[in-house]
Design a protein around this motif. Structure first.
Motif, PDB file in Angstrom:
ATOM      1  N   ARG A  15      37.513 -23.719 128.483  1.00  0.00           N
ATOM      2  CA  ARG A  15      37.438 -22.845 129.647  1.00  0.00           C
ATOM      3  C   ARG A  15      36.424 -21.722 129.411  1.00  0.00           C
ATOM      4  O   ARG A  15      35.574 -21.460 130.265  1.00  0.00           O
ATOM      5  N   LEU A  16      36.474 -21.094 128.222  1.00  0.00           N
ATOM      6  CA  LEU A  16      35.497 -20.053 127.882  1.00  0.00           C
ATOM      7  C   LEU A  16      34.068 -20.601 127.936  1.00  0.00           C
ATOM      8  O   LEU A  16      33.162 -19.966 128.470  1.00  0.00           O
ATOM      9  N   THR A  17      33.897 -21.798 127.354  1.00  0.00           N
ATOM     10  CA  THR A  17      32.576 -22.429 127.324  1.00  0.00           C
ATOM     11  C   THR A  17      32.066 -22.688 128.737  1.00  0.00           C
ATOM     12  O   THR A  17      30.912 -22.415 129.054  1.00  0.00           O
ATOM     13  N   ASP A  18      32.955 -23.220 129.594  1.00  0.00           N
ATOM     14  CA  ASP A  18      32.590 -23.490 130.992  1.00  0.00           C
ATOM     15  C   ASP A  18      32.119 -22.225 131.687  1.00  0.00           C
ATOM     16  O   ASP A  18      31.090 -22.207 132.373  1.00  0.00           O
ATOM     17  N   ILE A  19      32.911 -21.172 131.544  1.00  0.00           N
ATOM     18  CA  ILE A  19      32.606 -19.915 132.244  1.00  0.00           C
ATOM     19  C   ILE A  19      31.288 -19.341 131.726  1.00  0.00           C
ATOM     20  O   ILE A  19      30.439 -18.889 132.505  1.00  0.00           O
ATOM     21  N   ALA A  20      31.112 -19.387 130.383  1.00  0.00           N
ATOM     22  CA  ALA A  20      29.886 -18.855 129.777  1.00  0.00           C
ATOM     23  C   ALA A  20      28.665 -19.605 130.302  1.00  0.00           C
ATOM     24  O   ALA A  20      27.654 -19.012 130.689  1.00  0.00           O
ATOM     25  N   LEU A  34      36.615 -10.572 129.980  1.00  0.00           N
ATOM     26  CA  LEU A  34      37.998 -10.918 130.329  1.00  0.00           C
ATOM     27  C   LEU A  34      38.992  -9.944 129.694  1.00  0.00           C
ATOM     28  O   LEU A  34      40.077  -9.709 130.216  1.00  0.00           O
ATOM     29  N   ASN A  35      38.609  -9.349 128.529  1.00  0.00           N
ATOM     30  CA  ASN A  35      39.494  -8.390 127.874  1.00  0.00           C
ATOM     31  C   ASN A  35      39.247  -6.957 128.350  1.00  0.00           C
ATOM     32  O   ASN A  35      39.798  -6.013 127.802  1.00  0.00           O
ATOM     33  N   GLY A  36      38.386  -6.821 129.377  1.00  0.00           N
ATOM     34  CA  GLY A  36      38.191  -5.510 129.992  1.00  0.00           C
ATOM     35  C   GLY A  36      37.455  -4.496 129.133  1.00  0.00           C
ATOM     36  O   GLY A  36      37.620  -3.284 129.312  1.00  0.00           O
ATOM     37  N   THR A  44      26.544  -8.097 134.309  1.00  0.00           N
ATOM     38  CA  THR A  44      27.123  -9.160 133.489  1.00  0.00           C
ATOM     39  C   THR A  44      28.572  -9.404 133.899  1.00  0.00           C
ATOM     40  O   THR A  44      29.012 -10.551 134.058  1.00  0.00           O
ATOM     41  N   ARG A  45      29.302  -8.302 134.087  1.00  0.00           N
ATOM     42  CA  ARG A  45      30.700  -8.417 134.504  1.00  0.00           C
ATOM     43  C   ARG A  45      30.773  -9.179 135.831  1.00  0.00           C
ATOM     44  O   ARG A  45      31.594 -10.084 136.008  1.00  0.00           O
ATOM     45  N   GLN A  46      29.858  -8.837 136.767  1.00  0.00           N
ATOM     46  CA  GLN A  46      29.825  -9.470 138.078  1.00  0.00           C
ATOM     47  C   GLN A  46      29.512 -10.968 137.946  1.00  0.00           C
ATOM     48  O   GLN A  46      30.111 -11.794 138.636  1.00  0.00           O
ATOM     49  N   ALA A  47      28.590 -11.313 137.027  1.00  0.00           N
ATOM     50  CA  ALA A  47      28.219 -12.720 136.834  1.00  0.00           C
ATOM     51  C   ALA A  47      29.397 -13.518 136.291  1.00  0.00           C
ATOM     52  O   ALA A  47      29.648 -14.662 136.705  1.00  0.00           O
ATOM     53  N   LEU A  55      34.286 -21.697 139.464  1.00  0.00           N
ATOM     54  CA  LEU A  55      35.046 -22.747 138.786  1.00  0.00           C
ATOM     55  C   LEU A  55      36.503 -22.775 139.254  1.00  0.00           C
ATOM     56  O   LEU A  55      37.262 -23.660 138.878  1.00  0.00           O
ATOM     57  N   GLY A  56      36.875 -21.794 140.072  1.00  0.00           N
ATOM     58  CA  GLY A  56      38.211 -21.819 140.654  1.00  0.00           C
ATOM     59  C   GLY A  56      39.305 -21.315 139.738  1.00  0.00           C
ATOM     60  O   GLY A  56      40.479 -21.613 139.942  1.00  0.00           O
ATOM     61  N   TYR A  57      38.962 -20.522 138.697  1.00  0.00           N
ATOM     62  CA  TYR A  57      39.999 -19.973 137.831  1.00  0.00           C
ATOM     63  C   TYR A  57      40.575 -18.708 138.440  1.00  0.00           C
ATOM     64  O   TYR A  57      39.867 -17.920 139.080  1.00  0.00           O
ATOM     65  N   GLU A  58      41.852 -18.495 138.204  1.00  0.00           N
ATOM     66  CA  GLU A  58      42.530 -17.293 138.664  1.00  0.00           C
ATOM     67  C   GLU A  58      41.931 -16.074 137.951  1.00  0.00           C
ATOM     68  O   GLU A  58      41.700 -16.107 136.751  1.00  0.00           O
ATOM     69  N   ARG A  59      41.692 -14.994 138.693  1.00  0.00           N
ATOM     70  CA  ARG A  59      41.185 -13.779 138.038  1.00  0.00           C
ATOM     71  C   ARG A  59      42.314 -13.037 137.309  1.00  0.00           C
ATOM     72  O   ARG A  59      43.417 -12.954 137.836  1.00  0.00           O
ATOM     73  N   PRO A  60      42.030 -12.471 136.128  1.00  0.00           N
ATOM     74  CA  PRO A  60      43.073 -11.695 135.440  1.00  0.00           C
ATOM     75  C   PRO A  60      43.514 -10.511 136.311  1.00  0.00           C
ATOM     76  O   PRO A  60      42.717  -9.948 137.055  1.00  0.00           O
ATOM     77  N   GLU A  61      44.781 -10.148 136.177  1.00  0.00           N
ATOM     78  CA  GLU A  61      45.384  -9.058 136.979  1.00  0.00           C
ATOM     79  C   GLU A  61      44.564  -7.780 136.900  1.00  0.00           C
ATOM     80  O   GLU A  61      44.372  -7.079 137.887  1.00  0.00           O
ATOM     81  N   LYS A  62      44.021  -7.441 135.720  1.00  0.00           N
ATOM     82  CA  LYS A  62      43.311  -6.166 135.534  1.00  0.00           C
ATOM     83  C   LYS A  62      41.998  -6.096 136.313  1.00  0.00           C
ATOM     84  O   LYS A  62      41.375  -5.067 136.414  1.00  0.00           O
ATOM     85  N   PHE A  63      41.566  -7.255 136.882  1.00  0.00           N
ATOM     86  CA  PHE A  63      40.339  -7.275 137.668  1.00  0.00           C
ATOM     87  C   PHE A  63      40.562  -6.780 139.093  1.00  0.00           C
ATOM     88  O   PHE A  63      39.637  -6.650 139.862  1.00  0.00           O
ATOM     89  N   ARG A  64      41.812  -6.538 139.450  1.00  0.00           N
ATOM     90  CA  ARG A  64      42.097  -6.162 140.827  1.00  0.00           C
ATOM     91  C   ARG A  64      41.539  -4.773 141.102  1.00  0.00           C
ATOM     92  O   ARG A  64      41.907  -3.803 140.458  1.00  0.00           O
ATOM     93  N   ASN A  65      40.631  -4.675 142.059  1.00  0.00           N
ATOM     94  CA  ASN A  65      39.964  -3.404 142.351  1.00  0.00           C
ATOM     95  C   ASN A  65      40.670  -2.643 143.455  1.00  0.00           C
ATOM     96  O   ASN A  65      41.221  -3.231 144.377  1.00  0.00           O
TER      97      ASN A  65
END
Lengths: 358, 358
Positions: A15-20, A34-36, A44-47, A55-65
């Motif tokens: 999953r990390l490899t895919d996202i990268a 991902l670790n904030g 970079t964060r936006q990318a 890729l359709g992965y759920e965003r981590p909770e801490k990303f909620r703006n």
């Protein structure tokens, strides 16, 4: 043999490899985002965020703006694919600026522009973007917009212009658009060129008609422009009806006011057993998403949706943040995208055949 | 000769005639509706209103309705034309019931489903319809939905099922869909049939894969279904990648998980100079608007968008008004729409040729 690609394994390393890979950054950077970690650049964060979404992965909770505020985005409908394209682009740009977009779409008999305006005011939006709204209708009252401006609500208008409204206007340059279309057809030997267009109440229809007549005069010396304009609705059925009128009167090429009208024009030609582009050349307008997949792939005049959306969002945000309102109109340059619905006119082909066989 | 039709004259008598014709009522009825007479049936009033909108006339001020409340409509994106179709249909149905729809659309890096949920709660929506949201992702947490339900907010889910969420689910019957597609291809002589599908995390992908394997077993006695499944993304590029894998392994027919994937599959075939349907047959999924205009016109499995939208809105409104929540799933029957991207398999054509020449 397994055809299943890595996206489906659910393995966190893959999953990390895919996202990268999708974001064009290292896996270490993805981890940091991902670790904030705060050491990562905003771009970079936006990318990474966009890669996660693609890729359709759920965003981590801490990303909620927390949202900077609400912005209304009023579009006439979603059937013409250019409106979902504007909506999707503007949504993304507003979100990047920290605003939450409220998309208001209309349908026949559904919630009207005025009802949406009431709702948006009740919910204290910071501003509203109107795409091809009643501001484009020369017979509609502009009181609704004046009232909003009097209350200090920033507005930006896309496609449509009304001198009396105190707000910036973003348009595609319709005069140039028609010049591009007609010049292309004339260069292919056409001299019976028609325009299939929507109701003349709309400023966009008026401008296209004017640009079309100017181009007929300039390139063909024709001053009877009105004889070559068929007015109907901006839909597939409208295009079909207008094209039937123009084909009845011997036109071999048709410029259309929308891609939907062009699809209707192609259908009208096919129903008469006329081939596109061998017998009739047809040009669309918008270059809507997926329109290159049509039969034949449509030659069309592209509205620069991304650039226009950026200008609209920049204009609105600067009005929200500094309360300045340039009331001028910004016109954006269209491009002619040549695909396969336009070709040499039947007369020019015949003439060329005669020359080659003499 | 004037090609200009009556819609553009702005003459009020012509305008009445136009509206009456479009609405299928008399001009007297149109007058009664426009003058706000109470003697007109609701359906007639609605038909006149819709006619006004279709023709693009401004609605009279007195038509402005007070909204019964707000309903959130969360869609994943607007690039796949099936989502604008759901959004437009549901918007119209909610408006007819007196609710104002708030359309929340996502884009890579834009506002997320969770951010929209926060916003919708802040603005006290009466209910939310989710189309193909995170409820369809078997790896995503459902806490977000449980929290909404605990707060008593009515929810309805379209396409996607999760047993633990206390809400009604509306789906297209994916098992039947794949059975329809595979049976059609087998009847055309294909026996090397592949499935191009999106990530298996999604329940809709899982169900389509299961239905596809069941159909291979039933119609071809093939039990190695996994060998014929190529997993990628639900996009044009995803379809192209998956089709390339399937064509490499000798498949002559491909069922796709979305119309966009099917367009990508057609592109993959054309890049190899393979003809569709002569060399490769391709089936889409959704029957998105305008998909019949593609080259070739796409054979596809139609999701009954209108019926599914009606069920979703009826379910939500009855939850809002009576607080009852059936947690069952309603599955709607898909239809196979045969156009021109599927044809007799190359082997069957060859066999038929040999028979005819012996």
């Amino acid at each position: 043999m397994s055809l299943t690609t890595s996206q489906t394994t659910g393995n966190s390393k893959t999953r990390l490899t895919d996202i990268a890979e999708q974001a064009g950054v290292s896996t270490a950077t993805v981890s940091r985002v991902l670790n904030g970690k705060s050491s990562v650049a905003t771009e970079t964060r936006q990318a990474v965020l966009a890669a996660l979404d693609i890729l359709g992965y759920e965003r981590p909770e801490k990303f909620r703006n927390r949202s900077a505020g609400l912005v209304g985005l009023v579009v006439p409908e979603l059937t013409n694919p250019v409106f979902p394209a504007f909506a999707q682009t503007i949504e993304g740009l507003l979100s990047q600026r920290g605003y939450t977009p409220l998309l208001c779409t209309q349908s026949p008999g559904g919630t009207s522009e005025d009802e949406y305006i009431d709702m948006l005011q009740e919910h204290k939006v910071d501003g509203i973007v109107f795409v091809a709204g009643l501001h484009a209708d020369t017979q509609a009252s502009h009181t609704r917009y004046d009232q909003l401006r009097t209350k200090g609500i920033p507005l930006v208008f896309i496609n449509g212009y009304a001198q009396d409204i105190d707000a910036p206007f973003i348009s595609c340059d319709d005069l140039t658009a028609m010049e591009l279309g007609v010049r292309h057809l004339v260069s292919l030997g056409h001299h019976k060129i028609g325009l299939a267009i929507g109701p003349q109440r709309f400023i966009t229809a008026q401008r296209k008609t004017e640009g079309f007549k100017n181009a007929l005069h300039k390139h063909l010396g024709q001053d009877d422009g009105d004889q070559h304009v068929a007015t109907s609705l901006f839909t597939v059925e409208g295009g079909q009806a207008a094209a039937n009128e123009l084909l009845d009167s011997g036109h071999t090429a048709i410029v259309c006011g929308s891609d939907l009208m062009a699809l209707g024009a192609v259908r009208a030609a096919h129903q008469r057993n006329l081939k596109v582009p061998e017998d009739v050349s047809i040009i669309g307008y918008d270059d809507s998403p997926l329109i290159g997949f049509t039969d034949p792939p449509l030659t069309t005049i592209r509205q620069p949706v991304a650039t226009m959306s950026q200008a609209a969002v920049s204009g609105l945000v600067s009005m929200i943040e500094s309360a300045t309102a340039p009331t001028s109109e910004l016109q954006f340059h269209p491009e002619l995208i040549v695909r396969n619905s336009t070709g040499t006119s039947p007369e020019a082909r015949l003439a060329s055949y005669r020359i080659n066989n003499n």
